[in-house]
Design an enzyme around this catalytic site. Structure first.
Site, PDB file in Angstrom:
ATOM      1  CD  GLU A  47     -22.476  30.276  25.597  1.00  0.00           C
ATOM      2  OE1 GLU A  47     -23.225  29.330  25.238  1.00  0.00           O
ATOM      3  OE2 GLU A  47     -21.460  29.823  26.339  1.00  0.00           O
ATOM      4  CD  GLU A  78     -19.703  27.490  23.552  1.00  0.00           C
ATOM      5  OE1 GLU A  78     -18.850  28.757  24.122  1.00  0.00           O
ATOM      6  OE2 GLU A  78     -18.691  26.267  24.262  1.00  0.00           O
TER       7      GLU A  78
END
Length: 701
Positions: free
Chosen positions: A422, A333
């Site tokens: 995710e 991320e």
């Protein structure tokens, strides 16, 4: 050397006597008892969590994450013989003359002594971890005891690394002390996932198998490998056999945060350890016949660590790139939001060629700005490589479905291949879940054949974790080990597909010195569970080696009737509304003042029987464990029963059944994942309720 982890409290001297560990691990074999426990082997409850500590055993310890003083750590301790035991803890405190914990042994309180000023945090880093004695000795009879440390004061600087109990009143532990010795049953399950799908590739927006067919993979993400290491030969094959995962995502945290003493212990801090943990987990995934995502789990500007990423992926792709199992996720991320796609793209253009030099065609997943949610930016300027996919992350409790799903749809319409590497049912702060929105996401991904990875397979006390804090990271797991989130996800996985090539492997134990662990030794109901039924809480000890075959035959078969892609809308949403799950029942039953193990009630028609397997009763509350058994010679595909509570009693919550209450009458029927019961097998479900002071055992019909 592989690191192993078994979340059970173990008596070293007793294991030595049974030949499971070397007698060299028992201190001097001096006739005294020594029980060594890693603090993280206890159940960790908010605000106490597993954190990294550079001077701790296994580099991890327990500490509160906020300034509350209401957390506790609970252990199951097995005393080999009766005696007076001195309690020691390796810990540090934030200030002098502190009484950090109250010791509660089997419900009896004993205050921890005050800690001297030599051990305090000085504001510049981590305080020194030192051994401290709890004062008065504890009287333990031979057998199993519950040892709870209830936090009195100390806040976020209160660290505890290890505890030990000994009958040697003159012994003073030093350094890291002795290792907690752990054992667990190995599992040689081999899924057919990779065998059937082979080398994966990308065709337009689709992930396709070796036959060119568009496929959807269903998997789980680990939490940080440094905090919740994979148990070798156990965690991953058990995920494949008992949950049906087709891949596991290895969250290898990168940053070594040290600001204000917040040390994360990721790859930048412990590269050799993290590489070892990653390699061991890759090996297990390959052996288990499933895919594995090697996740460079960064929460930052990836260009800060470009050289390290190049070195890491060069090694991984060189050593594992010849295998079809491996998928590379080169940036988890990207934050803060000011970091644009141009920065990420430049980083990817440096890392991807290194991987492709060793591995020309395995899948690579690339993250993108704003926590991997801006696939719309990527679609405007994609990378120019084959077999490339782009990560998309979201949390159902926080991110708006319509806006986010539209981004994904538009990107796919422009030819972008998306992998949801995710996502969780919870809010991004993992404080609560929204299962209704989660179901919308799941249906959207299933309709578009988008592969997904559930966050996270870990025993933490938060809304995103799939296991309860008392669950065993090694597995195998029964329903009482799963959190509400875990039970919700469980119904969406396809039935396990594979075989155990060695029927004897599940009964063979391997053992090693302790590596890091979290969660605790057993589920709170393990003391009266049956090892041969799916109601057994197999997290209690290494003697669960045979439960891999016995309990899984029920759980695997019961899940085989429903594909993870076809769970019904009504059943899924009822999971959200009715499943307070075993999270509440476990904590309640562990504090019960009385309990019963009688099978006092049975009912049902035809070949199904319903019995009350066990009850835990306290004050004005009760938890009842019900077992439905198929006594016939053919499988049943659904079941339903009416449960009658006593006068004045009411239902609070339950698990493993769709429950609807009208007064003191309850209708119970199956979820999609546990409707099928093979002949001679059984499933369990549970009720939690309130009574007015006198509890009447429920009846079912």
């Amino acid at each position: 050397m592989k690191m192993s982890k078994r979340l059970v409290s173990t008596v070293v001297s007793l294991l030595a006597a049974t030949g499971l560990v070397s007698t060299a691990e028992v201190i001097a074999n001096d006739g005294f008892n020594y029980i060594w426990l890693e603090a993280e082997s206890g159940a960790e409850y908010s605000p106490i969590v597993v954190k990294s500590h550079p001077d701790a055993s296994q580099k991890i310890a327990l500490a509160p994450w906020q300034w509350n003083d209401d957390g506790y750590i609970e252990f199951e301790v097995n005393a080999p013989e009766s005696g007076e035991y001195q309690l020691w803890a390796r810990m540090s405190t934030p200030w002098q003359w502190i009484s950090p914990y109250t010791v509660v042994l089997d419900g009896n309180e004993q205050n921890w002594q005050q800690i001297s000023s030599e051990n305090t945090y000085d504001g510049s880093g981590f305080a020194t971890l030192e051994w401290h004695n709890a004062g008065d000795s504890l009287s333990l009879s031979a057998g199993t005891h519950t040892l709870r440390l209830e936090q009195n004061e100390g806040g976020v600087r209160l660290w505890i690394d290890k505890i030990m109990l000994t009958t040697n009143s003159s012994y003073v532990p030093t350094g890291l002390g002795e290792a907690e010795t752990l054992s667990y049953p190995a599992n040689s399950w081999k899924a057919n996932t990779v065998q059937q799908n082979g080398k994966l590739s990308v065709s337009g927006p689709n992930l396709v198998n070796q036959q060119g067919q568009a496929i959807q993979l269903q998997g789980v993400a680990t939490h940080g490998l440094q905090w919740f290491p994979i148990v070798d030969d156990a965690t991953i094959p058990n995920l494949a056999q008992h949950l049906g995962v087709e891949f596991v995502r290895l969250a290898m945290y990168i940053e070594d945060f040290r600001d204000d003493g917040d040390y994360w212990g990721g790859y930048m801090a412990e590269p050799e350890m993290m590489m070892e943990l990653t390699r061991s987990a890759i090996d297990d995934a390959v052996n288990a016949g499933i895919y594995v995502i090697v996740d460079w789990h960064i929460h930052n500007d990836p260009s800060k660590f470009t050289e390290e990423a190049i070195e890491f992926f060069d090694i991984i792709s060189r050593d594992y790139g010849h295998l079809p199992n491996v998928i590379y996720e080169i940036a988890n991320e990207i934050e803060p939001e000011s970091i644009g796609w141009d920065v990420v793209k430049d980083y990817a253009n440096q890392v991807i060629p290194v991987i492709r030099a060793n591995d020309p065609d395995n899948i690579i997943i690339v993250g993108n700005p704003t926590w991997s949610q801006r696939v719309d930016l990527v679609a405007q300027d994609p990378l120019n490589y084959s077999n490339l996919m782009y990560a998309f992350h979201y949390y159902a409790g926080s991110h708006p479905f319509e806006q986010m799903s539209a981004r994904v749809s538009d990107a796919m319409a422009q030819g972008l291949a998306i992998f949801v590497s995710e996502w969780g049912t919870s809010s991004y702060d993992v404080s609560s879940s929204n299962f209704a929105i989660a179901e919308q996401w799941m249906n959207f991904m299933n309709q578009n054949k988008i592969s997904w990875s559930a966050w996270s397979m870990s025993p933490r006390d938060d809304a995103s974790s799939m296991l309860l804090p008392r669950a065993n990271m090694a597995g195998p797991w029964v329903d009482n080990d799963y959190s509400e989130t875990g039970l919700w996800f469980k119904q969406w996985f396809d039935a396990p597909n594979g075989a155990n090539p060695s029927s004897s492997s599940s009964s063979s134990s391997s053992s090693s010195s302790a590596s890091s662990s979290s969660g605790s030794s057993s589920s709170s109901s393990s003391s009266s569970s049956s090892s041969s039924s799916s109601s057994s809480t197999s997290s209690s000890s290494s003697s669960a080696s045979s439960s891999s075959s016995s309990s899984s035959s029920s759980s695997s078969s019961s899940s085989s009737s429903s594909s993870g892609n076809s769970a019904s809308s009504s059943s899924s949403s009822s999971a959200a509304s009715s499943s307070s799950s075993s999270s509440s029942s476990s904590s309640s039953s562990s504090s019960s003042s009385t309990s019963s193990t009688s099978s006092s009630s049975s009912g049902g028609s035809g070949k199904l029987s319903c019995i009350i397997e066990r009850e835990d009763i306290w004050g004005t509350g009760f938890v009842t464990h019900m077992k439905i058994k198929n006594n016939g010679i053919t499988a049943v595909n659904s079941w339903s029963f009416t449960i009658n509570l006593g006068s004045g009693e009411s239902l609070s919550s339950g698990w493993n059944a769709v429950l609807n209450a009208t007064g003191n009458k309850i209708s119970a029927h199956n979820y999609p994942y546990n409707g099928t019961i093979p002949p001679g097998q059984s499933i369990t479900f549970g009720l939690q309720g309130r009574h007015g002071g006198v509890h009447q055992t429920p009846t079912c019909q």
